[in-house]
Write a protein that holds these residues in place. Structure first.
Motif, PDB file in Angstrom:
ATOM      1  N   GLU A 141      20.151  -0.683   2.382  1.00  0.00           N
ATOM      2  CA  GLU A 141      20.516   0.679   2.029  1.00  0.00           C
ATOM      3  C   GLU A 141      19.484   1.681   2.511  1.00  0.00           C
ATOM      4  OE1 GLU A 141      18.660   0.421  -2.467  1.00  0.00           O
ATOM      5  OE2 GLU A 141      20.802   0.470  -2.180  1.00  0.00           O
ATOM      6  N   ASP A 142      18.587   1.264   3.401  1.00  0.00           N
ATOM      7  CA  ASP A 142      17.558   2.159   3.896  1.00  0.00           C
ATOM      8  C   ASP A 142      17.960   2.715   5.253  1.00  0.00           C
ATOM      9  OD1 ASP A 142      15.738   0.454   6.123  1.00  0.00           O
ATOM     10  OD2 ASP A 142      16.973  -0.712   4.772  1.00  0.00           O
ATOM     11  N   ASN A 143      17.229   3.737   5.700  1.00  0.00           N
ATOM     12  CA  ASN A 143      17.480   4.342   7.000  1.00  0.00           C
ATOM     13  C   ASN A 143      16.566   3.792   8.081  1.00  0.00           C
ATOM     14  OD1 ASN A 143      19.437   5.991   5.905  1.00  0.00           O
ATOM     15  ND2 ASN A 143      18.019   7.665   5.486  1.00  0.00           N
ATOM     16  N   ALA A 144      15.786   2.779   7.761  1.00  0.00           N
ATOM     17  CA  ALA A 144      14.858   2.221   8.740  1.00  0.00           C
ATOM     18  C   ALA A 144      15.624   1.574   9.873  1.00  0.00           C
ATOM     19  CB  ALA A 144      13.954   1.188   8.084  1.00  0.00           C
ATOM     20  N   PRO A 145      15.122   1.693  11.109  1.00  0.00           N
ATOM     21  CA  PRO A 145      15.749   0.964  12.212  1.00  0.00           C
ATOM     22  C   PRO A 145      15.817  -0.516  11.870  1.00  0.00           C
ATOM     23  CG  PRO A 145      14.154   2.531  13.048  1.00  0.00           C
ATOM     24  CD  PRO A 145      13.990   2.500  11.555  1.00  0.00           C
ATOM     25  N   ARG A 146      17.011  -1.056  11.874  1.00  0.00           N
ATOM     26  CA  ARG A 146      17.211  -2.428  11.417  1.00  0.00           C
ATOM     27  C   ARG A 146      16.724  -3.422  12.458  1.00  0.00           C
ATOM     28  NH1 ARG A 146      22.894  -4.771   9.047  1.00  0.00           N
ATOM     29  NH2 ARG A 146      22.246  -6.925   8.731  1.00  0.00           N
ATOM     30  N   GLU A 189       0.816  -1.213   0.000  1.00  0.00           N
ATOM     31  CA  GLU A 189       0.000   0.000   0.000  1.00  0.00           C
ATOM     32  C   GLU A 189       0.850   1.264   0.000  1.00  0.00           C
ATOM     33  OE1 GLU A 189      -3.713  -0.475   2.651  1.00  0.00           O
ATOM     34  OE2 GLU A 189      -2.312  -1.999   3.387  1.00  0.00           O
ATOM     35  N   GLY A 190       2.051   1.174   0.503  1.00  0.00           N
ATOM     36  CA  GLY A 190       2.969   2.302   0.579  1.00  0.00           C
ATOM     37  C   GLY A 190       4.199   1.869   1.354  1.00  0.00           C
ATOM     38  N   PHE A 191       5.232   2.705   1.385  1.00  0.00           N
ATOM     39  CA  PHE A 191       6.455   2.333   2.092  1.00  0.00           C
ATOM     40  C   PHE A 191       6.912   3.464   3.008  1.00  0.00           C
ATOM     41  CE2 PHE A 191       7.909   4.387  -1.802  1.00  0.00           C
ATOM     42  CZ  PHE A 191       8.985   5.155  -1.399  1.00  0.00           C
ATOM     43  N   TYR A 192       7.790   3.096   3.946  1.00  0.00           N
ATOM     44  CA  TYR A 192       8.330   4.049   4.917  1.00  0.00           C
ATOM     45  C   TYR A 192       9.787   4.357   4.587  1.00  0.00           C
ATOM     46  CZ  TYR A 192       4.313   2.504   7.719  1.00  0.00           C
ATOM     47  OH  TYR A 192       3.050   2.188   8.155  1.00  0.00           O
ATOM     48  N   GLU A 193      10.165   5.583   4.870  1.00  0.00           N
ATOM     49  CA  GLU A 193      11.572   5.966   4.808  1.00  0.00           C
ATOM     50  C   GLU A 193      11.846   6.923   5.955  1.00  0.00           C
ATOM     51  OE1 GLU A 193      14.777   5.535   4.630  1.00  0.00           O
ATOM     52  OE2 GLU A 193      14.392   4.847   2.588  1.00  0.00           O
ATOM     53  N   TRP A 194      13.058   6.842   6.507  1.00  0.00           N
ATOM     54  CA  TRP A 194      13.427   7.644   7.664  1.00  0.00           C
ATOM     55  C   TRP A 194      14.348   8.786   7.251  1.00  0.00           C
ATOM     56  CZ3 TRP A 194      11.274   3.082   8.131  1.00  0.00           C
ATOM     57  CH2 TRP A 194      10.558   2.767   9.280  1.00  0.00           C
ATOM     58  N   TYR A 251       4.603  12.130   3.798  1.00  0.00           N
ATOM     59  CA  TYR A 251       4.378  12.916   5.009  1.00  0.00           C
ATOM     60  C   TYR A 251       4.936  12.185   6.231  1.00  0.00           C
ATOM     61  CZ  TYR A 251       0.295   9.807   4.665  1.00  0.00           C
ATOM     62  OH  TYR A 251      -0.529   8.721   4.491  1.00  0.00           O
ATOM     63  N   GLN A 252       5.181  12.951   7.273  1.00  0.00           N
ATOM     64  CA  GLN A 252       5.733  12.408   8.511  1.00  0.00           C
ATOM     65  C   GLN A 252       4.673  11.610   9.259  1.00  0.00           C
ATOM     66  OE1 GLN A 252       7.590  15.354  11.013  1.00  0.00           O
ATOM     67  NE2 GLN A 252       7.608  14.026  12.812  1.00  0.00           N
ATOM     68  N   VAL A 253       5.109  10.509   9.894  1.00  0.00           N
ATOM     69  CA  VAL A 253       4.189   9.653  10.637  1.00  0.00           C
ATOM     70  C   VAL A 253       4.751   9.350  12.024  1.00  0.00           C
ATOM     71  CG1 VAL A 253       3.132   8.599   8.599  1.00  0.00           C
ATOM     72  CG2 VAL A 253       5.216   7.610   9.560  1.00  0.00           C
ATOM     73  N   ASP A 254       3.992   8.565  12.775  1.00  0.00           N
ATOM     74  CA  ASP A 254       4.314   8.245  14.160  1.00  0.00           C
ATOM     75  C   ASP A 254       5.651   7.505  14.271  1.00  0.00           C
ATOM     76  OD1 ASP A 254       4.310   7.608  16.828  1.00  0.00           O
ATOM     77  OD2 ASP A 254       2.330   6.669  16.837  1.00  0.00           O
ATOM     78  N   LYS A 255       6.482   7.914  15.226  1.00  0.00           N
ATOM     79  CA  LYS A 255       7.777   7.271  15.434  1.00  0.00           C
ATOM     80  C   LYS A 255       7.656   5.834  15.932  1.00  0.00           C
ATOM     81  CE  LYS A 255      11.111  10.993  16.167  1.00  0.00           C
ATOM     82  NZ  LYS A 255      12.121  11.537  17.110  1.00  0.00           N
ATOM     83  N   ALA A 256       6.491   5.469  16.442  1.00  0.00           N
ATOM     84  CA  ALA A 256       6.310   4.107  16.950  1.00  0.00           C
ATOM     85  C   ALA A 256       6.473   3.063  15.862  1.00  0.00           C
ATOM     86  CB  ALA A 256       4.935   3.973  17.604  1.00  0.00           C
ATOM     87  N   VAL A 257       6.383   3.468  14.593  1.00  0.00           N
ATOM     88  CA  VAL A 257       6.564   2.519  13.496  1.00  0.00           C
ATOM     89  C   VAL A 257       8.006   2.034  13.424  1.00  0.00           C
ATOM     90  CG1 VAL A 257       7.175   4.196  11.703  1.00  0.00           C
ATOM     91  CG2 VAL A 257       5.954   2.111  11.072  1.00  0.00           C
ATOM     92  N   GLY A 258       8.917   2.727  14.102  1.00  0.00           N
ATOM     93  CA  GLY A 258      10.319   2.342  14.069  1.00  0.00           C
ATOM     94  C   GLY A 258      10.616   1.035  14.763  1.00  0.00           C
ATOM     95  N   LYS A 259       9.745   0.594  15.661  1.00  0.00           N
ATOM     96  CA  LYS A 259       9.985  -0.654  16.380  1.00  0.00           C
ATOM     97  C   LYS A 259       9.269  -1.800  15.696  1.00  0.00           C
ATOM     98  CE  LYS A 259       9.650  -2.918  20.883  1.00  0.00           C
ATOM     99  NZ  LYS A 259      10.999  -3.478  20.750  1.00  0.00           N
ATOM    100  N   VAL A 260      10.038  -2.793  15.282  1.00  0.00           N
ATOM    101  CA  VAL A 260       9.462  -3.964  14.635  1.00  0.00           C
ATOM    102  C   VAL A 260       8.534  -4.672  15.621  1.00  0.00           C
ATOM    103  CG1 VAL A 260       9.969  -6.199  13.602  1.00  0.00           C
ATOM    104  CG2 VAL A 260      11.449  -4.249  13.137  1.00  0.00           C
ATOM    105  N   GLU A 277      14.825   2.009  18.847  1.00  0.00           N
ATOM    106  CA  GLU A 277      14.232   2.686  17.703  1.00  0.00           C
ATOM    107  C   GLU A 277      15.293   3.323  16.820  1.00  0.00           C
ATOM    108  OE1 GLU A 277      10.963   5.182  18.536  1.00  0.00           O
ATOM    109  OE2 GLU A 277      11.084   6.227  16.641  1.00  0.00           O
ATOM    110  N   HIS A 278      16.433   3.692  17.406  1.00  0.00           N
ATOM    111  CA  HIS A 278      17.486   4.343  16.623  1.00  0.00           C
ATOM    112  C   HIS A 278      18.628   3.360  16.363  1.00  0.00           C
ATOM    113  CE1 HIS A 278      15.337   8.038  17.202  1.00  0.00           C
ATOM    114  NE2 HIS A 278      15.427   7.924  18.498  1.00  0.00           N
TER     115      HIS A 278
END
Length: 411
Positions: free
Chosen positions: A325-330, A138-143, A244-253, A313-314
């Motif tokens: 190669e992404d900035n997502a929390p690994r 549906e869409g993707f995230y980038e940090w 657009y910017q979204v909730d930081k809680a998405v950073g935690k798998v 998260e970081h």
């Protein structure tokens, strides 16, 4: 890029939407709604949905006689080509692999750079010729990196027209030594970012328009040799996107919420603190309650709106060609889907258990709904979570000398 995306729809719903967008799906009974994961926070290692030509596990036209059987017109596959929607694991594992790789190794193949396909040979050689696919989401995230990479702000990217996103991908099928089950896996192909997303990251997934000629060419099983034409399809998306910017809680798998794909400053976002205070004011039944809400809002503003984040998260990410190669929390190994299940043990309260110490302070509730702090024996006062150590004033006495009955019980 891409290291995290959203796919909250069931396979049956995805199939219907693809068919409406000129992407037929044959044999829908082959895929059950429980075969893939539905989540707003889709991470590597999960089973996602892949759209591809219905060819053998060895790939399209893998044998000479297959080419003779393939019906084509001007080099393109005819209507006899069948397509399927299949659940596969994100993180490509080549067919020659003998044993299951560890999670860190699998993370290196969640993405495939388009420039790595321009030369012959290499890891992707067989897949790019015979095993091309479309990864549906549906869409993707980038940090967005800030403060020299110390802070990462998540953004959500989707098509402006609301259609599903179709990423260019590669797939493969592996059967480990001594095992009878087959495992299907995939990777997402990335290219240079378009002008709209340059501020966010220098890479983005290759996105095809749904049902387009480019998409059909990419999936064409008759094209079993890599060509300049196929390479030219891997380019930045020229359509309209929303970011657009979204909730930081998405950073935690492991976190999952519909609010992850809602703008952080949107009125529809229930996690937006401004909306929270706005709703509180509307629901306030008295001027006194409204003043309490206003005080809470002032206290929040005084802390600059900081919210405590999870410690992981970081997490550090790698951005070279051989890794993600992404900035997502690994995702850490302990958070891999294979190890994500955990159980909690509820301790039963023993009637013989007695607290050895008395609480250092007690909190009493005043008539106005505020909580005030009673000083402990040491003379130090505890901080109130609402009034910030401001003692609530007693209500004025009525002119007839009587007080409310609640004040009597408070003595």
């Amino acid at each position: 890029m891409c290291g995290r995306y959203a796919l909250s729809l069931r396979p049956s719903a995805v199939r219907r939407r693809l068919q409406d967008e000129n992407m037929p799906v044959d044999d829908p009974a082959d895929l059950d709604d429980d075969d893939s994961r539905q989540t707003y926070n889709f991470a590597p290692g999960n089973h996602g949905l892949v759209y591809r030509a219905d060819v053998p596990d060895s790939g399209a036209a893998s044998q000479p006689q297959d080419k003779d059987k393939a019906a084509t017109v001007d080099g393109a596959a005819t209507h006899e080509t069948r397509y399927k929607l299949q659940a596969m694991k994100w993180g490509l594992i080549p067919f020659w692999t003998k044993r299951s790789p560890d999670y860190a190794t699998m993370m290196r193949t969640i993405n495939c750079r388009d420039d790595s396909l321009a030369t012959s040979g290499g890891l992707w050689n067989t897949m790019k010729q015979r095993k091309r696919c479309i990864v549906v989401c549906e869409g993707f995230y980038e940090w967005l990196k800030k403060n020299n990479g110390k802070d990462r702000v998540p953004h959500y990217v989707k098509r402006k027209d609301g259609q599903l996103m179709c990423f260019a991908g590669l797939w493969d099928c592996v059967q480990y030594e001594g095992q009878s089950d087959k495992l299907y896996t995939y990777t997402v192909i990335t290219t240079d970012s378009n002008k709209q997303l340059k501020f966010l990251h220098d890479r983005m997934p290759v996105i095809f328009n749904n049902g387009s000629d480019d998409l059909k060419t990419w999936l064409d099983p008759a094209r079993s040799e890599w060509s300049v034409e196929l390479q030219s399809l891997l380019k930045p998306f020229d359509g309209e996107l929303e970011c657009y910017q979204v909730d930081k809680a998405v950073g935690k798998v492991g976190n999952n919420s519909p609010s992850f794909i809602v703008p952080i400053d949107s009125k529809e976002n229930k996690n937006n603190i401004a909306n929270f205070f706005g709703n509180q004011k509307k629901q306030a039944k008295s001027a006194n309650e409204e003043s309490i809400v206003k005080k809470q809002e002032e206290d929040f503003d005084a802390t600059n709106g900081q919210v405590k984040q999870e410690s992981d998260e970081h997490r550090a990410t790698v951005i070279d060609a051989h890794n993600t190669e992404d900035n997502a929390p690994r995702p850490q190994a302990s958070e891999a889907p294979e190890h994500s299940e955990s159980t909690a043990v509820k301790r039963e309260h023993s009637p013989d258990t007695v607290d050895s110490q008395e609480p250092s302070s007690k909190v009493q509730k005043s008539e106005g709904g505020q909580r005030s702090t009673i000083r402990s024996g040491s003379g130090r006062s505890m901080r109130s979570s609402v009034t910030n150590n401001t003692q609530a004033k007693s209500p004025p006495k009525a002119q007839d000398g009587s007080q409310k009955i609640t004040n009597f019980f408070a003595k």
